[in-house]
Design a protein around this motif. Structure first.
Motif, PDB file in Angstrom:
ATOM      1  N   ALA A   1     -21.338 -67.754  46.579  1.00 56.04           N
ATOM      2  CA  ALA A   1     -22.592 -67.480  47.393  1.00 56.04           C
ATOM      3  C   ALA A   1     -21.871 -66.300  48.435  1.00 56.04           C
ATOM      4  O   ALA A   1     -20.968 -66.167  48.758  1.00 56.04           O
ATOM      5  CB  ALA A   1     -22.887 -68.793  48.282  1.00 56.04           C
ATOM      6  N   ASP A   2     -22.991 -65.650  48.593  1.00 55.71           N
ATOM      7  CA  ASP A   2     -22.825 -64.380  49.727  1.00 55.71           C
ATOM      8  C   ASP A   2     -23.797 -64.841  50.756  1.00 55.71           C
ATOM      9  O   ASP A   2     -23.581 -66.030  51.257  1.00 55.71           O
ATOM     10  CB  ASP A   2     -23.148 -63.030  49.044  1.00 55.71           C
ATOM     11  CG  ASP A   2     -22.774 -62.010  50.025  1.00 55.71           C
ATOM     12  OD1 ASP A   2     -22.003 -62.266  50.940  1.00 55.71           O
ATOM     13  OD2 ASP A   2     -22.965 -61.021  49.511  1.00 55.71           O
ATOM     14  N   THR A   3     -24.881 -64.091  51.340  1.00 52.98           N
ATOM     15  CA  THR A   3     -25.819 -64.420  52.071  1.00 52.98           C
ATOM     16  C   THR A   3     -27.259 -64.086  51.575  1.00 52.98           C
ATOM     17  O   THR A   3     -27.461 -63.314  50.878  1.00 52.98           O
ATOM     18  CB  THR A   3     -25.519 -63.532  53.478  1.00 52.98           C
ATOM     19  OG1 THR A   3     -25.454 -62.128  53.066  1.00 52.98           O
ATOM     20  CG2 THR A   3     -24.306 -63.769  54.106  1.00 52.98           C
TER      21      THR A   3
ATOM     22  N   PHE B   1     -43.036 -72.768  48.362  1.00 51.08           N
ATOM     23  CA  PHE B   1     -42.825 -74.371  48.352  1.00 51.08           C
ATOM     24  C   PHE B   1     -41.791 -74.436  49.160  1.00 51.08           C
ATOM     25  O   PHE B   1     -41.595 -75.316  49.976  1.00 51.08           O
ATOM     26  CB  PHE B   1     -42.692 -74.672  47.056  1.00 51.08           C
ATOM     27  CG  PHE B   1     -42.241 -76.291  46.758  1.00 51.08           C
ATOM     28  CD1 PHE B   1     -43.247 -76.944  46.940  1.00 51.08           C
ATOM     29  CD2 PHE B   1     -40.829 -76.510  46.573  1.00 51.08           C
ATOM     30  CE1 PHE B   1     -42.900 -78.604  46.890  1.00 51.08           C
ATOM     31  CE2 PHE B   1     -40.615 -77.747  46.268  1.00 51.08           C
ATOM     32  CZ  PHE B   1     -41.554 -79.003  46.806  1.00 51.08           C
ATOM     33  N   GLU B   2     -40.449 -73.672  48.764  1.00 52.98           N
ATOM     34  CA  GLU B   2     -39.275 -74.086  49.562  1.00 52.98           C
ATOM     35  C   GLU B   2     -38.234 -73.206  49.789  1.00 52.98           C
ATOM     36  O   GLU B   2     -38.064 -72.471  48.623  1.00 52.98           O
ATOM     37  CB  GLU B   2     -38.513 -75.421  49.149  1.00 52.98           C
ATOM     38  CG  GLU B   2     -37.458 -76.014  49.858  1.00 52.98           C
ATOM     39  CD  GLU B   2     -36.919 -77.271  49.240  1.00 52.98           C
ATOM     40  OE1 GLU B   2     -35.884 -77.871  49.990  1.00 52.98           O
ATOM     41  OE2 GLU B   2     -37.515 -77.866  48.340  1.00 52.98           O
ATOM     42  N   THR B   3     -37.626 -72.759  51.025  1.00 49.87           N
ATOM     43  CA  THR B   3     -36.510 -71.701  51.092  1.00 49.87           C
ATOM     44  C   THR B   3     -35.590 -72.264  51.502  1.00 49.87           C
ATOM     45  O   THR B   3     -35.301 -73.061  52.435  1.00 49.87           O
ATOM     46  CB  THR B   3     -37.177 -70.847  52.093  1.00 49.87           C
ATOM     47  OG1 THR B   3     -38.424 -70.025  51.805  1.00 49.87           O
ATOM     48  CG2 THR B   3     -36.154 -69.604  52.518  1.00 49.87           C
ATOM     49  N   ILE B   4     -34.342 -71.959  50.641  1.00 51.62           N
ATOM     50  CA  ILE B   4     -32.899 -72.563  50.641  1.00 51.62           C
ATOM     51  C   ILE B   4     -32.055 -71.486  50.868  1.00 51.62           C
ATOM     52  O   ILE B   4     -31.680 -70.972  49.981  1.00 51.62           O
ATOM     53  CB  ILE B   4     -32.887 -73.484  49.575  1.00 51.62           C
ATOM     54  CG1 ILE B   4     -33.835 -74.502  49.295  1.00 51.62           C
ATOM     55  CG2 ILE B   4     -31.388 -74.266  49.741  1.00 51.62           C
ATOM     56  CD1 ILE B   4     -33.717 -75.186  48.144  1.00 51.62           C
TER      57      ILE B   4
ATOM     58  N   GLU C   1     -37.318 -67.010  43.243  1.00 50.77           N
ATOM     59  CA  GLU C   1     -36.787 -65.770  43.468  1.00 50.77           C
ATOM     60  C   GLU C   1     -35.577 -66.020  44.271  1.00 50.77           C
ATOM     61  O   GLU C   1     -35.189 -66.984  44.824  1.00 50.77           O
ATOM     62  CB  GLU C   1     -37.793 -65.063  44.586  1.00 50.77           C
ATOM     63  CG  GLU C   1     -38.969 -64.621  43.946  1.00 50.77           C
ATOM     64  CD  GLU C   1     -39.744 -63.703  44.718  1.00 50.77           C
ATOM     65  OE1 GLU C   1     -39.490 -63.574  46.014  1.00 50.77           O
ATOM     66  OE2 GLU C   1     -40.863 -63.264  44.190  1.00 50.77           O
ATOM     67  N   ILE C   2     -34.520 -64.914  43.997  1.00 51.55           N
ATOM     68  CA  ILE C   2     -33.088 -65.023  44.646  1.00 51.55           C
ATOM     69  C   ILE C   2     -33.059 -63.737  45.621  1.00 51.55           C
ATOM     70  O   ILE C   2     -32.936 -62.457  44.694  1.00 51.55           O
ATOM     71  CB  ILE C   2     -32.115 -65.281  43.622  1.00 51.55           C
ATOM     72  CG1 ILE C   2     -32.452 -66.737  42.831  1.00 51.55           C
ATOM     73  CG2 ILE C   2     -30.842 -65.122  44.374  1.00 51.55           C
ATOM     74  CD1 ILE C   2     -31.414 -66.910  42.003  1.00 51.55           C
TER      75      ILE C   2
ATOM     76  N   ILE D   1     -25.960 -63.975  45.916  1.00 55.91           N
ATOM     77  CA  ILE D   1     -24.922 -64.258  44.960  1.00 55.91           C
ATOM     78  C   ILE D   1     -24.230 -62.835  44.487  1.00 55.91           C
ATOM     79  O   ILE D   1     -24.823 -62.051  44.254  1.00 55.91           O
ATOM     80  CB  ILE D   1     -25.601 -64.983  43.712  1.00 55.91           C
ATOM     81  CG1 ILE D   1     -26.638 -65.935  43.920  1.00 55.91           C
ATOM     82  CG2 ILE D   1     -24.702 -65.138  42.585  1.00 55.91           C
ATOM     83  CD1 ILE D   1     -25.698 -67.168  44.509  1.00 55.91           C
ATOM     84  N   GLU D   2     -22.991 -63.202  44.320  1.00 57.10           N
ATOM     85  CA  GLU D   2     -21.916 -62.273  43.806  1.00 57.10           C
ATOM     86  C   GLU D   2     -20.860 -62.748  42.853  1.00 57.10           C
ATOM     87  O   GLU D   2     -20.947 -63.848  42.936  1.00 57.10           O
ATOM     88  CB  GLU D   2     -21.410 -61.388  44.892  1.00 57.10           C
ATOM     89  CG  GLU D   2     -20.447 -62.173  45.823  1.00 57.10           C
ATOM     90  CD  GLU D   2     -19.921 -61.443  47.047  1.00 57.10           C
ATOM     91  OE1 GLU D   2     -18.798 -61.570  47.312  1.00 57.10           O
ATOM     92  OE2 GLU D   2     -20.643 -60.552  47.352  1.00 57.10           O
TER      93      GLU D   2
END
Length: 173
Positions: free
Chosen positions: A64-66, A79-82, A113-114, A119-120
């Motif tokens: 995980a990055d930011t 619908f949902e942001t995580i 959507e990402i 992510i790295e």
């Protein structure tokens, strides 16, 4: 020992064995960002259970990055942001699992959507992200009907008397 000499004609003693001059080469530099190998449910899948986790498998191990992962309704409303640091986002090797907090609706379309900074890979190469509804979208299953049928009416009516021997018997559910 005779391969090299100084300007006065003195021979260099030479090198033999592996103790005087040895080295190890560097590992190749990885400049390749991770890519998506598969999604679960598969892209464009239908009949997805509303309680299923969403899983993305990448071409290499990730961290995980930011940034955020956003699940959108098919009409484009979120619908949902995580955030990727949220415990509902788990990473194990090359696999990212999204456990939505909300329950997806039956017979509804969604897409994921990402953020390109979310992510790295383990060498710091950023995943390009997902934008739009074409890469990872799916439709949930219709609700399961677990209600048993019940009788609405009967002909003749229950406890009816004097019913003709040849009359049809009808049960409406």
């Amino acid at each position: 020992p005779t391969a090299i000499e100084d300007t006065n004609g003195n021979d260099f003693a030479g090198i033999s064995g592996d103790a005087t001059f040895n080295f190890t080469t560097a590992a190749p530099v990885d400049n390749t960002p991770p890519t998506i190998v598969s999604t679960t449910p598969a892209d464009d899948a239908g009949n997805v259970a509303v309680g299923d986790d969403l899983v993305i498998t990448f071409s290499e191990d990730i961290v995980a990055d930011t940034g955020n992962i956003v699940i959108f309704n098919a009409d484009g409303t979120p619908f949902e942001t995580i955030p990727v640091g949220d415990p509902r986002i788990t990473i194990a090797g090359d696999t990212l699992t999204i456990n939505p907090n909300g329950v997806l609706a039956n017979s509804a379309g969604y897409y994921v959507e990402i953020d390109p900074t979310a992510i790295e890979d383990t060498n710091g190469n950023d995943f390009a992200g997902i934008s739009g509804d074409a890469t990872f979208n799916f439709t949930t299953a219709a609700p399961v009907d677990n209600t048993p049928p019940t009788i609405v009416s009967t002909t003749p009516a229950d406890d009816a008397g004097n019913v003709a021997v040849g009359d049809d018997l009808v049960i409406t559910f």
